[in-house]
Each structure stands twice: as C-alpha cells, then as structure tokens.
Design an enzyme around this catalytic site. Sequence first.
Site, mmCIF file in Angstrom:
data_model
loop_
_atom_site.group_PDB
_atom_site.id
_atom_site.type_symbol
_atom_site.label_atom_id
_atom_site.label_comp_id
_atom_site.label_asym_id
_atom_site.label_seq_id
_atom_site.Cartn_x
_atom_site.Cartn_y
_atom_site.Cartn_z
ATOM 1 N N SER A 68 1.791 3.425 -2.356
ATOM 2 C CA SER A 68 1.704 4.458 -3.391
ATOM 3 C C SER A 68 0.971 5.721 -2.960
ATOM 4 O O SER A 68 0.978 6.713 -3.678
ATOM 5 C CB SER A 68 1.012 3.888 -4.639
ATOM 6 N N ARG A 69 0.360 5.685 -1.772
ATOM 7 C CA ARG A 69 -0.375 6.874 -1.335
ATOM 8 C C ARG A 69 -0.503 6.886 0.189
ATOM 9 O O ARG A 69 -0.245 5.895 0.859
ATOM 10 C CB ARG A 69 -1.763 6.921 -1.969
ATOM 11 N N TYR A 100 -14.057 -2.274 8.928
ATOM 12 C CA TYR A 100 -12.700 -1.735 9.052
ATOM 13 C C TYR A 100 -12.160 -1.958 10.466
ATOM 14 O O TYR A 100 -11.034 -2.422 10.655
ATOM 15 C CB TYR A 100 -12.712 -0.244 8.708
ATOM 16 N N ALA A 138 -13.076 -4.166 12.631
ATOM 17 C CA ALA A 138 -12.828 -5.593 12.848
ATOM 18 C C ALA A 138 -11.502 -6.015 12.234
ATOM 19 O O ALA A 138 -10.738 -6.789 12.825
ATOM 20 C CB ALA A 138 -13.971 -6.421 12.256
ATOM 21 N N VAL A 142 -2.068 -7.833 -2.788
ATOM 22 C CA VAL A 142 -1.558 -8.530 -1.612
ATOM 23 C C VAL A 142 -2.643 -9.259 -0.827
ATOM 24 O O VAL A 142 -2.352 -9.858 0.210
ATOM 25 C CB VAL A 142 -0.779 -7.576 -0.682
ATOM 26 N N LYS A 192 -8.844 -4.138 11.698
ATOM 27 C CA LYS A 192 -7.713 -3.538 12.402
ATOM 28 C C LYS A 192 -7.508 -4.171 13.774
ATOM 29 O O LYS A 192 -6.372 -4.343 14.227
ATOM 30 C CB LYS A 192 -7.904 -2.025 12.510
ATOM 31 N N GLY A 215 0.829 -1.197 0.000
ATOM 32 C CA GLY A 215 0.000 0.000 0.000
ATOM 33 C C GLY A 215 0.865 1.249 0.000
ATOM 34 O O GLY A 215 0.524 2.270 0.603
#
Length: 258
Positions: A16-17, A154, A156, A62, A158, A14
Amino acid sequence: MLKSLQGRTVIVTGGSRGIGKGIALRFGEAGLNVLVVSRSESDASAVAKAIGPNASGFAADVSTPEGCTAMAKAAVDRYGSINVLCANAGIFPAAKLSEMTPADFDHVISTNLRSTFLSVSAVLPAMTAAGSGRIVLTSSITGPVTGYPGWAHYGASKAGQLGFMRTAAIELAPKGITVNAVLPGNIFTEGLEGMGPDYIAKMEASIPVRRLGTVVDIANAALFLASEEAAYITGQTITVDGGQILPESLGALEAMGG
C-alpha cells in the site's frame, strides 16, 4: 524484451505504500492480476483502484499464519492461481542498542523476517500444484552489506531474509519455484518527503550516480526476477543502489570530481 506475464497473478505484501506500492503498480502495468496486501484494506484497495480492474486489495497481518493463509486463499479464489509472490512487507523503526527493548527487536523480526517465511509457506501449495512459481524478497543493503546506527534489528531481519532465501531456493528448485531477492539502497519514498532538501542532497552526495533510487527502479528488478527469462536464476540477489556500496570512503567520491 521480456515475455508477457499478462494474466498471471502476483501477491504483493506491504503493497500500500513505498516500494511495495511501486511494485504493485509496475506489475499491474505489465498485465498481471495483482493482490495488494496491507494491514489496511482501504489503503490496499486504493492502490488496487489505481492499478485497474485486474487488481484488488486485501487486509492481512502477514506476521501471522492466519493472515498469510487467508491472503493466499483470496488470491486463488479471485484469480485462480498464484504465480508470483513479492514478499515486501517490512518496517524500519530506529532504536539504538542502548535503548532497544526485546519487544522492539521481536516486532521488527516478526514483521520483516517471520512474515517472509509465513508468506512463502502460504503460497507453496498453489505454486507446487502449478509446477512453477517466482518468489521475490525485498531485502536491503542494510544488514546484508552495510550497517546503520539504530537499525540493528532491521539489519538482522534483512540479513536473515537472505539466509532463508538460499536454503528455500535449494528446497524449492525441484518444484520449479525460484527464490531471489532485491536489495534496495536509498530509495525516495513517502517517508523522505518531509526530510527537506538539505537532507536529501546529503544522501544523494553519497551515491555515485548522484540521485536517490525510485520505487520503479526496485519494481523493474523485481519484475525481471518474476519473468520467464529469469527461470534459471535462483538463490541470488540484485543490489539496486546506484553504486552506493562501492566507494571505500567519501574520499573515493570526492576523487570523482565533476
């Protein structure tokens, strides 16, 4: 001052930003070889170009075993080793429970949590052969500590990262590999630029240090966890949120005055 990590190799998923880009740039500045991983090769390569000749971009999904295997192979082929993995890939679409579909839930869990497992699994052979390694997960305060409407999936994912981290840290410790996580609070990234000054001011008002975090704030914490000085730290979290989770209510902030 941290001992030099120059010449070591980091994979940033992740990358690229947002936070991932900040991590990639910071590790490049510290002299590491950086494999910037993104679904878009052009986006990943643009970040790598900004870092310099010790970085390159790589396109991979990924959330798939094939993507992670190819990513790890590329790092070894290009740089000879994998010393650090920053598992940062993640998405955060909003959907309240009354609207969330099983597909919505599965997509977030796959991208955020499954990719963590697959990325770690893919780099293990190289790290095990070297007898050392650093794995740094980008989790969040949302899920492990706080909640926010629309982010049940989200949160859950994390929180799940931290459950994974604790057992992985135990299993990998005898191999000389540490596993830790950074928990960002509200960080100023590209996604917030269009929200307007009023929205940003409201967010800043809920943080004791009265500003949003920067991607460099997160990257610095990740760099420390990747350092030799952090060799005796594993299975732990660093919350980088300007004190956001500390007040028990808005009244606590109002009582600060000034």
